[in-house]
Design an enzyme around this catalytic site. Sequence first.
Site, PDB file in Angstrom:
ATOM      1  N   ILE A 273      66.054  47.670  88.181  1.00  0.00           N
ATOM      2  CA  ILE A 273      64.647  47.587  87.718  1.00  0.00           C
ATOM      3  C   ILE A 273      64.204  48.983  87.308  1.00  0.00           C
ATOM      4  CG2 ILE A 273      63.682  47.158  89.807  1.00  0.00           C
ATOM      5  CD1 ILE A 273      61.625  45.305  88.279  1.00  0.00           C
ATOM      6  N   CYS A 274      63.196  49.110  86.212  1.00  0.00           N
ATOM      7  CA  CYS A 274      62.645  50.273  86.053  1.00  0.00           C
ATOM      8  C   CYS A 274      63.305  51.441  85.526  1.00  0.00           C
ATOM      9  CB  CYS A 274      61.797  50.553  87.188  1.00  0.00           C
ATOM     10  SG  CYS A 274      60.324  51.770  86.840  1.00  0.00           S
ATOM     11  N   ALA A 275      63.514  52.602  86.291  1.00  0.00           N
ATOM     12  CA  ALA A 275      64.250  53.827  86.177  1.00  0.00           C
ATOM     13  C   ALA A 275      65.530  53.428  86.789  1.00  0.00           C
ATOM     14  CB  ALA A 275      63.603  55.060  86.620  1.00  0.00           C
TER      15      ALA A 275
ATOM     16  N   TYR B  68      62.629  50.873  82.387  1.00  0.00           N
ATOM     17  CA  TYR B  68      61.193  51.244  82.017  1.00  0.00           C
ATOM     18  C   TYR B  68      61.108  51.935  80.542  1.00  0.00           C
ATOM     19  CZ  TYR B  68      56.556  53.182  83.083  1.00  0.00           C
ATOM     20  OH  TYR B  68      55.221  53.340  83.037  1.00  0.00           O
TER      21      TYR B  68
END
Length: 225
Positions: A141-143, A162
Amino acid sequence: MWISGFRAVTRALKDNKFTLKSYFKVTSFCKYSNTCNMAKKALVFLGPGAEEMEFVISVDVLRRGGINVLVAGLPDANIIKCSRDVNIKPDIGISEATSQGPYDVIVLPGGLGGSKAMAESSLVGELLKQQESSGKWIAAICAAPTALKAHGIAIGKTVTSYPAMKAQMEDGGKYNYKEDNVVVDGNIITSRGPGTAFEFGLTIVDKLVGKDKASEVAKAMLLCY
């Protein structure tokens, strides 16, 4: 066979008797039913600078879903300071994680520092490659999808991240990119950030345990899934 096995289970429990015949019926029942399945197992990485919301929400949702979660710290099991100065104690160090598997899912929380630590860790790379070759789930998730890229994981798959990581993920043409909250492609689950962490965790529960369980967990948290 399922009905016969179920009757054997209930009868044996009621009478407190387990004969050899009932044993084989019970084991056959367990083979074809989720009732006797052992709990699924998750490994979650935690490096300095990890995004604590994504980490805690993911671990919390997975445990609510009945999944056994093991947290591996980078570089070791000492307390990790996350991106907003929240301190979290891992269960084990990353070097111990290889001996604790196999895992049904490996989860990579985001945060710039944590993602960099995962991208630079050869042990993380080894675990991810083993997980991918076995066809088991990997979730980032995200970065954190940038750590997948650093280790050559999920090449050719459709992913998200992200928004600020989009250009990095698209660079080199190794991935297809979508901007959905959660993207599932084969055995790869990716998501966007803190605001999508609940959906991310629930998707993992869905894939490992089933949609009914994911919906049950969501309802208890006053969420829709």
